[in-house]
Scaffold this motif. Structure first.
Motif, PDB file in Angstrom:
ATOM      1  N   UNK A  70       0.664  -1.191   0.176  1.00  0.00           N
ATOM      2  CA  UNK A  70      -0.006   0.067  -0.073  1.00  0.00           C
ATOM      3  C   UNK A  70       0.961   1.455  -0.225  1.00  0.00           C
ATOM      4  N   UNK A  71       2.159   1.369   0.762  1.00  0.00           N
ATOM      5  CA  UNK A  71       2.992   2.339   0.717  1.00  0.00           C
ATOM      6  C   UNK A  71       3.449   2.783  -0.427  1.00  0.00           C
ATOM      7  N   UNK A  72       3.988   1.560  -1.192  1.00  0.00           N
ATOM      8  CA  UNK A  72       4.591   1.574  -2.466  1.00  0.00           C
ATOM      9  C   UNK A  72       3.412   2.248  -3.570  1.00  0.00           C
ATOM     10  N   UNK A  73       2.163   1.692  -3.427  1.00  0.00           N
ATOM     11  CA  UNK A  73       1.164   2.178  -4.223  1.00  0.00           C
ATOM     12  C   UNK A  73       1.073   3.685  -4.263  1.00  0.00           C
ATOM     13  N   UNK A  74       1.032   4.010  -3.049  1.00  0.00           N
ATOM     14  CA  UNK A  74       0.801   5.703  -2.871  1.00  0.00           C
ATOM     15  C   UNK A  74       2.042   6.361  -3.314  1.00  0.00           C
ATOM     16  N   UNK A  75       3.163   5.840  -2.978  1.00  0.00           N
ATOM     17  CA  UNK A  75       4.221   6.452  -3.396  1.00  0.00           C
ATOM     18  C   UNK A  75       4.328   6.409  -4.985  1.00  0.00           C
ATOM     19  N   UNK A  98      11.315   3.124  -9.756  1.00  0.00           N
ATOM     20  CA  UNK A  98       9.995   2.819  -9.069  1.00  0.00           C
ATOM     21  C   UNK A  98      10.276   2.895  -7.558  1.00  0.00           C
ATOM     22  N   UNK A  99       9.416   3.055  -6.798  1.00  0.00           N
ATOM     23  CA  UNK A  99       9.270   3.319  -5.457  1.00  0.00           C
ATOM     24  C   UNK A  99       9.414   1.663  -4.849  1.00  0.00           C
ATOM     25  N   UNK A 100      10.128   1.369  -3.737  1.00  0.00           N
ATOM     26  CA  UNK A 100      10.147   0.310  -2.933  1.00  0.00           C
ATOM     27  C   UNK A 100      10.188   0.343  -1.537  1.00  0.00           C
ATOM     28  N   UNK A 101       9.356  -0.531  -0.927  1.00  0.00           N
ATOM     29  CA  UNK A 101       9.329  -0.544   0.363  1.00  0.00           C
ATOM     30  C   UNK A 101      10.071  -1.930   0.811  1.00  0.00           C
ATOM     31  N   UNK A 102      10.807  -2.581   0.111  1.00  0.00           N
ATOM     32  CA  UNK A 102      11.228  -4.004   0.592  1.00  0.00           C
ATOM     33  C   UNK A 102      12.719  -3.732   1.153  1.00  0.00           C
ATOM     34  N   UNK A 103      13.544  -2.620   0.831  1.00  0.00           N
ATOM     35  CA  UNK A 103      14.771  -2.364   1.332  1.00  0.00           C
ATOM     36  C   UNK A 103      14.580  -1.692   2.872  1.00  0.00           C
ATOM     37  N   UNK A 104      15.514  -2.238   3.421  1.00  0.00           N
ATOM     38  CA  UNK A 104      15.529  -1.822   4.877  1.00  0.00           C
ATOM     39  C   UNK A 104      16.484  -0.663   5.278  1.00  0.00           C
ATOM     40  N   UNK A 105      17.828  -0.826   5.157  1.00  0.00           N
ATOM     41  CA  UNK A 105      18.765   0.279   5.319  1.00  0.00           C
ATOM     42  C   UNK A 105      19.264   0.694   3.991  1.00  0.00           C
ATOM     43  N   UNK A 140      13.798   2.990  -5.425  1.00  0.00           N
ATOM     44  CA  UNK A 140      14.223   3.968  -4.557  1.00  0.00           C
ATOM     45  C   UNK A 140      13.463   3.764  -3.201  1.00  0.00           C
ATOM     46  N   UNK A 141      14.206   3.463  -2.278  1.00  0.00           N
ATOM     47  CA  UNK A 141      13.526   3.034  -0.861  1.00  0.00           C
ATOM     48  C   UNK A 141      12.891   4.432  -0.397  1.00  0.00           C
ATOM     49  N   UNK A 142      11.407   4.091  -0.208  1.00  0.00           N
ATOM     50  CA  UNK A 142      10.485   5.321   0.023  1.00  0.00           C
ATOM     51  C   UNK A 142      10.573   5.422   1.764  1.00  0.00           C
TER      52      UNK A 142
END
Length: 190
Positions: A70-75, A98-105, A140-142
């Protein structure tokens, strides 16, 4: 559902990849492939005990939870102009930003679409007439401060985009197109 694998020159190099961190963070194990022929063999095998092999560098891992999706879709929606501008800046170096939320650091990573991975590109590129290229995707880590800096950048957006892409290349063990220009861009941003 999958047997996740990552390819690279050494176990240490593979272990530092942002994509590996993301998969391991979800509790999955990753098969490390360090020989040039390994990934080609995995592609031929396709599966083992009814589980498909899946590269951690695939743009379509789909390991994110519903909140992250959901965060990725908004970004994606709110930042579509930013990602389109970054794609324009990078031109044919990438097929998508594209945006991604899968990256941590990590702030950025390069993944691939299609069958040719980044590691295969390196191996095939070293051969005579080896001009095969992976379809690179800059993610890109959002959740990283870099994302906010990219959104706020105006005059330095070209430079910041090139530096983000260059950093992602270096993490993958790939070289930047022009080391002197890259260094100048980094120093200019500092």
């Amino acid at each position: 559902e999958f047997i996740y694998y990552a390819s690279g020159e050494s176990v240490e190099q593979i272990d530092r990849l942002p994509q590996v961190e993301a998969v391991k963070d979800k509790g999955y194990e990753v098969l490390y492939l360090t020989e040039d022929v390994d990934e080609f063999a995995i592609k031929i095998l396709d599966e083992f005990k009814e589980k498909k092999f899946k590269s951690v560098s695939s743009a379509d891992l789909n390991i994110e939870d519903e909140t992250s999706k959901a965060e990725e879709a908004v970004a994606e929606e709110t930042g579509k102009d930013l990602f389109a501008a970054m794609k324009d800046i990078l031109g044919d170096k990438v097929v998508k930003v594209k945006p991604t939320a899968r990256l941590k650091n990590h702030p950025v990573c390069i993944t691939n679409e299609g069958e040719v991975s980044l590691e295969m590109e390196k191996i095939l590129g070293a051969m005579p007439n080896g001009g095969v290229k992976a379809q690179r995707v800059l993610e890109i880590n959002i959740k990283h401060p870099l994302y906010e800096k990219l959104k706020a950048a105006e005059s330095d957006s070209d430079k910041l985009t090139e530096v983000a892409y260059g950093c992602a290349l270096l993490v993958e063990g790939l070289s930047v197109d022009n080391a002197a220009d890259f260094a100048d861009s980094v120093c200019g941003l500092i």
